[in-house]
Design a protein around this motif. Structure first.
Motif, PDB file in Angstrom:
ATOM      1  N   TYR A   8      52.551  -3.402  75.982  1.00  0.00           N
ATOM      2  CA  TYR A   8      52.927  -2.363  75.030  1.00  0.00           C
ATOM      3  C   TYR A   8      54.351  -1.874  75.300  1.00  0.00           C
ATOM      4  O   TYR A   8      55.136  -1.672  74.374  1.00  0.00           O
ATOM      5  CB  TYR A   8      51.944  -1.195  75.117  1.00  0.00           C
ATOM      6  N   GLY A   9      54.702  -1.697  76.561  1.00  0.00           N
ATOM      7  CA  GLY A   9      56.035  -1.211  76.899  1.00  0.00           C
ATOM      8  C   GLY A   9      57.127  -2.182  76.505  1.00  0.00           C
ATOM      9  O   GLY A   9      58.218  -1.770  76.103  1.00  0.00           O
ATOM     10  N   GLN A  10      56.840  -3.472  76.616  1.00  0.00           N
ATOM     11  CA  GLN A  10      57.813  -4.474  76.189  1.00  0.00           C
ATOM     12  C   GLN A  10      58.096  -4.346  74.701  1.00  0.00           C
ATOM     13  O   GLN A  10      59.223  -4.563  74.241  1.00  0.00           O
ATOM     14  CB  GLN A  10      57.272  -5.866  76.506  1.00  0.00           C
ATOM     15  N   PHE A  11      57.096  -3.946  73.948  1.00  0.00           N
ATOM     16  CA  PHE A  11      57.225  -3.870  72.495  1.00  0.00           C
ATOM     17  C   PHE A  11      57.778  -2.525  72.029  1.00  0.00           C
ATOM     18  O   PHE A  11      58.570  -2.457  71.092  1.00  0.00           O
ATOM     19  CB  PHE A  11      55.853  -4.110  71.860  1.00  0.00           C
ATOM     20  N   TYR A  12      57.375  -1.448  72.708  1.00  0.00           N
ATOM     21  CA  TYR A  12      57.742  -0.109  72.237  1.00  0.00           C
ATOM     22  C   TYR A  12      58.407   0.772  73.304  1.00  0.00           C
ATOM     23  O   TYR A  12      58.696   1.939  73.032  1.00  0.00           O
ATOM     24  CB  TYR A  12      56.490   0.627  71.741  1.00  0.00           C
ATOM     25  N   GLY A  13      58.657   0.252  74.507  1.00  0.00           N
ATOM     26  CA  GLY A  13      59.087   1.121  75.603  1.00  0.00           C
ATOM     27  C   GLY A  13      60.544   1.077  75.964  1.00  0.00           C
ATOM     28  O   GLY A  13      60.924   1.485  77.062  1.00  0.00           O
ATOM     29  N   GLY A  14      61.405   0.610  75.061  1.00  0.00           N
ATOM     30  CA  GLY A  14      62.815   0.466  75.393  1.00  0.00           C
ATOM     31  C   GLY A  14      63.530   1.749  75.735  1.00  0.00           C
ATOM     32  O   GLY A  14      64.561   1.730  76.404  1.00  0.00           O
ATOM     33  N   LEU A  15      62.988   2.890  75.314  1.00  0.00           N
ATOM     34  CA  LEU A  15      63.580   4.190  75.645  1.00  0.00           C
ATOM     35  C   LEU A  15      62.844   4.872  76.793  1.00  0.00           C
ATOM     36  O   LEU A  15      63.159   6.004  77.148  1.00  0.00           O
ATOM     37  CB  LEU A  15      63.572   5.102  74.407  1.00  0.00           C
ATOM     38  N   ASP A  19      64.067 -10.946  65.795  1.00  0.00           N
ATOM     39  CA  ASP A  19      63.720  -9.943  66.805  1.00  0.00           C
ATOM     40  C   ASP A  19      64.832  -8.920  67.008  1.00  0.00           C
ATOM     41  O   ASP A  19      64.859  -8.222  68.026  1.00  0.00           O
ATOM     42  CB  ASP A  19      63.398 -10.621  68.143  1.00  0.00           C
ATOM     43  N   THR A  20      65.746  -8.817  66.042  1.00  0.00           N
ATOM     44  CA  THR A  20      66.715  -7.724  66.121  1.00  0.00           C
ATOM     45  C   THR A  20      65.968  -6.409  66.226  1.00  0.00           C
ATOM     46  O   THR A  20      66.277  -5.549  67.050  1.00  0.00           O
ATOM     47  CB  THR A  20      67.618  -7.707  64.873  1.00  0.00           C
ATOM     48  N   LEU A  21      64.949  -6.254  65.393  1.00  0.00           N
ATOM     49  CA  LEU A  21      64.041  -5.111  65.433  1.00  0.00           C
ATOM     50  C   LEU A  21      62.648  -5.666  65.159  1.00  0.00           C
ATOM     51  O   LEU A  21      62.465  -6.447  64.226  1.00  0.00           O
ATOM     52  CB  LEU A  21      64.419  -4.067  64.379  1.00  0.00           C
ATOM     53  N   GLU A  64      64.616   6.499  68.459  1.00  0.00           N
ATOM     54  CA  GLU A  64      63.300   7.051  68.772  1.00  0.00           C
ATOM     55  C   GLU A  64      62.303   5.973  69.193  1.00  0.00           C
ATOM     56  O   GLU A  64      61.403   6.232  69.992  1.00  0.00           O
ATOM     57  CB  GLU A  64      62.736   7.797  67.559  1.00  0.00           C
ATOM     58  N   VAL A  65      62.437   4.771  68.637  1.00  0.00           N
ATOM     59  CA  VAL A  65      61.551   3.655  68.961  1.00  0.00           C
ATOM     60  C   VAL A  65      62.426   2.450  69.278  1.00  0.00           C
ATOM     61  O   VAL A  65      63.275   2.062  68.464  1.00  0.00           O
ATOM     62  CB  VAL A  65      60.605   3.314  67.780  1.00  0.00           C
ATOM     63  N   ARG A  66      62.218   1.884  70.444  1.00  0.00           N
ATOM     64  CA  ARG A  66      63.049   0.738  70.826  1.00  0.00           C
ATOM     65  C   ARG A  66      62.229  -0.238  71.655  1.00  0.00           C
ATOM     66  O   ARG A  66      61.449   0.157  72.515  1.00  0.00           O
ATOM     67  CB  ARG A  66      64.274   1.204  71.614  1.00  0.00           C
ATOM     68  N   GLN A  67      62.397  -1.505  71.383  1.00  0.00           N
ATOM     69  CA  GLN A  67      61.762  -2.537  72.194  1.00  0.00           C
ATOM     70  C   GLN A  67      62.514  -2.708  73.516  1.00  0.00           C
ATOM     71  O   GLN A  67      63.599  -2.176  73.702  1.00  0.00           O
ATOM     72  CB  GLN A  67      61.770  -3.868  71.436  1.00  0.00           C
ATOM     73  N   MET A  68      61.925  -3.429  74.449  1.00  0.00           N
ATOM     74  CA  MET A  68      62.601  -3.701  75.703  1.00  0.00           C
ATOM     75  C   MET A  68      63.885  -4.482  75.434  1.00  0.00           C
ATOM     76  O   MET A  68      63.900  -5.412  74.613  1.00  0.00           O
ATOM     77  CB  MET A  68      61.698  -4.519  76.636  1.00  0.00           C
ATOM     78  N   ALA A  99      54.933   7.868  64.784  1.00  0.00           N
ATOM     79  CA  ALA A  99      55.295   7.474  66.152  1.00  0.00           C
ATOM     80  C   ALA A  99      54.182   6.613  66.756  1.00  0.00           C
ATOM     81  O   ALA A  99      53.001   6.955  66.664  1.00  0.00           O
ATOM     82  CB  ALA A  99      55.526   8.704  67.015  1.00  0.00           C
ATOM     83  N   PRO A 100      54.527   5.485  67.391  1.00  0.00           N
ATOM     84  CA  PRO A 100      53.507   4.600  67.961  1.00  0.00           C
ATOM     85  C   PRO A 100      52.936   5.151  69.265  1.00  0.00           C
ATOM     86  O   PRO A 100      53.636   5.791  70.056  1.00  0.00           O
ATOM     87  CB  PRO A 100      54.278   3.298  68.211  1.00  0.00           C
ATOM     88  N   HIS A 101      51.640   4.886  69.499  1.00  0.00           N
ATOM     89  CA  HIS A 101      50.964   5.276  70.734  1.00  0.00           C
ATOM     90  C   HIS A 101      50.006   4.162  71.124  1.00  0.00           C
ATOM     91  O   HIS A 101      49.369   3.536  70.266  1.00  0.00           O
ATOM     92  CB  HIS A 101      50.191   6.582  70.558  1.00  0.00           C
ATOM     93  N   PHE A 102      49.886   3.931  72.429  1.00  0.00           N
ATOM     94  CA  PHE A 102      48.987   2.899  72.923  1.00  0.00           C
ATOM     95  C   PHE A 102      47.565   3.428  72.988  1.00  0.00           C
ATOM     96  O   PHE A 102      47.315   4.527  73.480  1.00  0.00           O
ATOM     97  CB  PHE A 102      49.431   2.435  74.310  1.00  0.00           C
TER      98      PHE A 102
END
Length: 505
Positions: A194-201, A395-397, A407-411, A489-492
């Motif tokens: 999940y962090g790889q997909f949504y945890g860039g921040l 995979d730019t976004l 607010e939302v960023r991938q790794m 906002a995404p949540h796991f």
């Protein structure tokens, strides 16, 4: 000097052990088990070099008995539990044969010294070891054909499943070519953290991020999309190719073509794909033939975008040279097309927010836009349609909410590459803001937007109402200044089955 020599031996032993532990973690071995196993290996290494460190009466023989045997058995158990693949059988038998023959040679040479009885006993042991070595060698040779036959059977069964999927009811007839048509193809799913997909921040960046992918196993399954384009002037094309049936269903066999290292450094269950999701099946059920696909625009070389290339050996593959020269690619996926690569020069001048672009056909129908960051030569693809344009994001976004890049960023890779990727995202924002007839199409969107895309492009192109619905959907997720609206906002969400879900709230 003796201590320095021992330290020099300990360092590579620890490095090899650490690499092996990383491989096992990639294979989803539980962290507590790895900690215990790692301590066992560490104790063995220290005990062999400094036996007295484990007790005054300790000797290397005792260390081997107390720690060596459990370490060897644990290593074998872990290997067979999470790494072993059927093609390893000839190699393992061959190694066992070599070990037995080497043992026979050592025992035989020692057998020349001592009493007659001792010599006879050693001779018998040497003969037994030599016989076992020869038998294992013969089995190794015989197993090669059996192993090859097993894999052929697996692939043949897969081919039969694909044929049945093509013939299943509900296939379409090919429509008349009069306008540009775009068909989203859901080519299976990939399992990621999940962090790889949504945890860039949240710290998922650079080396720290990659380390966390090994330790954090909060995983989600996200779709992998490729796009088929039927163009009245330029024929049948694709943007990316997704993953193949072999990658998902014969993973170890597919990645075994790159040697043991390729198989060790990939996750066995990273892809999920059913027969009806295979690229060849979906293209056929739309009324086309994969042999007709003349051009593939590859946003980047990562294998979840390039795996289907082996089904398109006649296509010219258009990609940024920087990705070919510097990107992380798996050569086997490119083997059949590596003589048919085309590298854009990006010399067609600026396009809206982008200072460089490549008008691929020279008529404005397909424009390539450099968006480096996720990979050295990542690019987006802009395709003009009747009354609309589609911007293929690669995979730019990852998803529509990722357009709110603050607010939302991938790794991200880190450093300058992160800055490049964020700048590419801002250029995309400005393009979409100024070109209101353009809709973004993502490669991994796991939000409701992908269902809106599937509906709008169900016949290959959105009408005015479909285009308006997509832009309105964007407005329900994002504000005009590219912020998330409440509830987006995404949540796991953990799952007892191991792979969790993503909720938006």
């Amino acid at each position: 000097m003796k201590i320095l020599c021992k330290i020099a031996l300990l360092a590579p032993a620890l490095a090899v052990s650490a690499a092996w532990l990383v491989v096992l973690r990639l294979k989803d071995v539980a962290a507590p088990l790895l900690v215990a196993y790692g301590l066992l290996l560490l104790g063995l290494a220290i005990g062999l070099l400094w036996p007295h460190a484990l007790g005054r009466r300790s000797t290397r023989t005792r260390v081997l008995a107390l720690l060596g045997a459990p370490a060897a058995l644990s290593t074998l158990a872990l290997y067979f539990a999470v790494v072993f693949y059927v093609t390893d059988v000839p190699v393992l038998l061959g190694l066992a044969s070599a070990a037995a023959l080497a043992g026979a040679l050592v025992v035989g040479l020692r057998g020349r010294r001592g009493t007659a009885g001792a010599t006879a006993g050693r001779t018998r042991r040497a003969l037994l070891l030599g016989g076992a070595g020869l038998a294992l060698g013969a089995l190794s040779g015989l197993s090669v054909s059996r192993v090859d036959r097993h894999r052929r059977d697996v692939l043949a069964q897969g081919a039969q499943e694909l044929k049945e999927a093509v013939r299943a009811p509900g296939a379409r007839r090919r429509g008349a070519v009069g306008s540009v048509r775009v068909f989203p193809l859901h080519t299976g799913d990939t399992v990621v953290t999940y962090g790889q997909f949504y945890g860039g921040l949240d710290g998922w960046e650079g080396l720290t991020g990659y380390t966390r992918t090994l330790l954090d196993k909060a995983q989600i399954a996200v779709p992998v999309y490729a796009y088929l384009i039927d163009h009245p002037l330029h024929g049948l094309m694709m943007v990316d190719t997704g993953v193949s049936w072999e990658q998902a269903n014969d993973h170890d066999g597919y990645y075994g073509h790159g040697g043991m290292a390729s198989r060790l450094l990939t996750e066995r269950h990273e892809y999920r794909l059913t027969a009806d999701q295979d690229l060849r099946v979906q293209v056929a059920r739309l009324g086309y033939d994969v042999k007709e696909i003349s051009t593939v625009f590859l946003t980047h070389v990562h294998d979840d975008h390039a795996g289907g290339l082996r089904s398109l050996p006649r296509a010219t593959v258009v990609m940024d040279r920087r990705d070919w020269d510097e990107g992380v690619l798996y050569p086997y996926s490119f083997d059949l097309v590596k003589e048919r690569l085309s590298f854009p020069a990006f010399d067609s001048g600026p396009l809206l927010a982008f200072p460089h672009s490549q008008d691929h056909f020279g008529d404005g129908s397909v424009v390539l836009l450099p968006t480096p960051g996720h990979s050295p030569g990542h690019m987006c693809v802009l395709v003009r349609m009747d009354g609309a344009s589609a911007l293929f994001m690669g995979d730019t976004l990852y998803t529509l909410p990722h357009l709110a890049v603050d607010e939302v960023r991938q790794m991200t890779i880190g450093g300058a590459d992160t800055a490049r990727q964020v700048e590419a995202a801002r250029r995309v924002q400005r393009l979409l803001a100024s070109a209101t007839d353009t809709v973004p199409l993502f490669a991994h969107d796991n939000t409701r937007y992908r269902h809106a895309v599937a509906s709008a492009f169900s016949q290959g192109r959105p009408d005015a109402a479909g285009l308006l619905a997509l832009r309105r959907h964007m407005d329900t997720v994002l504000t005009p200044d590219w912020r998330l609206r409440p509830g987006q906002a995404p949540h796991f969400v953990p799952s007892g089955a191991g792979v969790g879900e993503v909720a938006f709230r």
